[in-house]
Design an enzyme around this catalytic site. Sequence first.
Site: not given
Ligand code: 3PG
Length: 211
Positions: A40, A44, A68, A128
Amino acid sequence: MNILEQLEKIAVIPVIAIEDASDAVPLASALTKGGLACAEITFRTKAGRDAIKNIADNYKDCLVGAGTILTVDQARDAHDAGAKFIVSPGLNLDVLKWCNENNILHIPGCVTPTEMTLAFNNGAKIVKIFPAESIGGLKYIKSVASVFPLKFMPTGGISESNLEEYLTYEKVCACGGTWLAKKDMIANKEWDKIEDNCKRAVNIINKCRKV
Ligand code: 3PG
């Protein structure tokens, strides 16, 4: 196998923030060699879209999606680049409807029963749960999930230390997380480390799921 079934089979979805799109193919190779043929790639970073395109065009063994995603424009852009699924941190009904109209799997972020109800009533098959650990972890998920005909993808605060407990709950389709391939590991081209992280996750998956 449809995309949702493929994600369920893979069980752990590496969430990626990548700064240099030329790292995308070696990254996809490391993830796939480690047994997690999926990424995924989040929007960002500026390189997110090109990273998706590089994997979709050059490394077809790896199921690539976009993360994101906050707007319909971003969803369209990600899909044009080759994303096979679209993940969002929250619930945006416009994005959900656009994905459904275009036959693309969308995984919106939900926390409350109201959000889950809205997602379900607008065609979501999976949500999610983000940020999973901060909102109460598996205990919280179990107390809400049982009433919804949805699948769940907890993300946020998941790592090798708690992955097993999440995956053993039957309504958890897959877990997402950045721990497998952190931004600095990618920037430092630590492909062996990423591959090893994936292999350890696969060992946990195999312990709690029949493959
Ligand atoms: C995401 O973008 O789905 C989360 O920021 C992931 O969270 P994590 O860094 O705790 O795995």
